[in-house]
Design a protein around this motif. Structure first.
Motif, mmCIF file in Angstrom:
data_model
loop_
_atom_site.group_PDB
_atom_site.id
_atom_site.type_symbol
_atom_site.label_atom_id
_atom_site.label_comp_id
_atom_site.label_asym_id
_atom_site.label_seq_id
_atom_site.Cartn_x
_atom_site.Cartn_y
_atom_site.Cartn_z
ATOM 1 N N ARG A 121 0.849 -1.201 0.000
ATOM 2 C CA ARG A 121 0.000 0.000 0.000
ATOM 3 C C ARG A 121 0.881 1.247 0.000
ATOM 4 N NH1 ARG A 121 -3.402 -0.405 4.809
ATOM 5 N NH2 ARG A 121 -5.181 -1.087 3.542
ATOM 6 N N GLY A 122 0.485 2.246 -0.776
ATOM 7 C CA GLY A 122 1.250 3.488 -0.790
ATOM 8 C C GLY A 122 0.478 4.594 -1.474
ATOM 9 N N SER A 123 0.987 5.802 -1.371
ATOM 10 C CA SER A 123 0.321 6.951 -1.980
ATOM 11 C C SER A 123 0.453 6.904 -3.498
ATOM 12 C CB SER A 123 0.944 8.250 -1.459
ATOM 13 O OG SER A 123 2.296 8.345 -1.899
ATOM 14 N N THR A 158 3.891 8.165 -4.604
ATOM 15 C CA THR A 158 4.978 7.188 -4.564
ATOM 16 C C THR A 158 4.899 6.237 -5.745
ATOM 17 O OG1 THR A 158 5.191 7.281 -2.158
ATOM 18 C CG2 THR A 158 5.982 5.286 -3.231
ATOM 19 N N ASP A 207 -7.752 -0.098 -1.940
ATOM 20 C CA ASP A 207 -8.010 -0.403 -0.530
ATOM 21 C C ASP A 207 -9.332 -1.148 -0.354
ATOM 22 O OD1 ASP A 207 -5.626 0.595 0.350
ATOM 23 O OD2 ASP A 207 -6.453 2.420 1.237
ATOM 24 N N VAL A 213 0.233 -6.253 5.331
ATOM 25 C CA VAL A 213 0.331 -4.991 4.595
ATOM 26 C C VAL A 213 1.665 -4.314 4.886
ATOM 27 C CG1 VAL A 213 -0.702 -2.715 4.212
ATOM 28 C CG2 VAL A 213 -2.171 -4.676 4.718
ATOM 29 N N ASP A 240 3.697 -0.599 4.022
ATOM 30 C CA ASP A 240 3.526 0.775 3.552
ATOM 31 C C ASP A 240 4.742 1.167 2.731
ATOM 32 O OD1 ASP A 240 3.258 3.487 3.166
ATOM 33 O OD2 ASP A 240 2.812 3.961 5.255
ATOM 34 N N ASP A 262 5.355 3.851 1.257
ATOM 35 C CA ASP A 262 5.798 5.227 1.497
ATOM 36 C C ASP A 262 6.880 5.272 2.572
ATOM 37 O OD1 ASP A 262 3.940 6.157 -0.327
ATOM 38 O OD2 ASP A 262 2.429 6.597 1.200
ATOM 39 N N GLN A 263 6.844 4.278 3.459
ATOM 40 C CA GLN A 263 7.755 4.263 4.603
ATOM 41 C C GLN A 263 8.857 3.213 4.490
ATOM 42 O OE1 GLN A 263 7.395 6.609 6.940
ATOM 43 N NE2 GLN A 263 5.573 7.369 5.855
#
Length: 221
Positions: free
Chosen positions: A136-138, A141, A174, A187, A189, A191-192
């Motif tokens: 999962r990410g923006s 990204t 999502d 999951v 992330d 982005d991180q």
């Protein structure tokens, strides 16, 4: 922890989320077989990006067929990781249907074929993956990673209509994931987390091993 336990792991996530990189890492660390989605020998993919209305149905049937073949092989082998699976295929088809690239009769045909394939998977000794990993990410990204890997036909600068397609697909991921019920899930992330960083890669694998140990734990008497 049962380190020799066989596992079928599938990756899910947006175009450009990093599924192939995660697949390579997981297969190497767990000593399993990697199944990669066929891109180089896909004669329809670039045609789809040039003319979605002409090629969307053909592309989705191509992907459905190859993903069905892969998940059957994976469930029979029982020790592997797939960078994309049949379980999220209908999301892409639905988006193309909503955008007018796939007609109602084509959508009905696709869904009937998908149902038929899922019924056949239900006849296998192993009927579903052990674990689904969702990246999962923006959207930012994802777009950055698509630009970085440099496939010309994926670039929004060269095909502005793609941004709308990516945006709509991203907005639905999502809710698709929340409806997934075939296996346990995990999951990450994006982005991180950057698995090109060794510390991040280590933490990812620790989380995966812990999850698999939990999945395979046996109740005590």
């Amino acid at each position: 922890m049962k380190g020799m336990e066989k596992n079928v792991i599938v990756l899910a996530g947006m175009i450009g989320a990093g599924k192939s990189s995660y697949t390579e890492l997981i297969a190497r660390e767990l000593g399993s077989i990697a199944f990669y989605e066929s891109i180089t020998d896909n004669r329809i993919l670039e045609k789809f990006y040039d003319d979605p209305a002409r090629w969307a149905f053909a592309l989705q049937i191509y992907f459905l067929n190859t993903r069905f073949r892969s998940i059957k092989a994976a469930l029979r082998d029982e020790n592997n990781v797939l960078d994309r699976s049949i379980y999220e295929d209908a999301l892409f088809t639905q988006i193309n249907y909503e955008e007018g690239n796939i007609s109602s009769p084509e959508m009905d045909t696709y869904l009937d074929l998908l149902d038929n394939m899922m019924e056949e998977l239900g006849t296998l000794p192993k009927k579903a993956p052990d674990l689904m990993i969702y990246l999962r990410g923006s959207l930012e990204t994802v777009l950055e990673r698509i630009k970085k890997r440099g496939r010309p036909y994926e670039q929004i600068d060269e095909n502005p209509g793609l941004l709308e397609y990516y945006t709509r697909l991203h907005a639905r991921y999502d809710s698709w994931f929340e409806s997934y019920d075939k296996s346990a899930t995990l999951v990450f992330d994006i982005d991180q987390i950057d698995i090109t960083n060794s510390e991040d890669a280590y933490e990812v694998m620790q989380a995966i091993r812990t999850k698999l140990a939990y999945i395979h734990q046996r109740p005590t008497d």
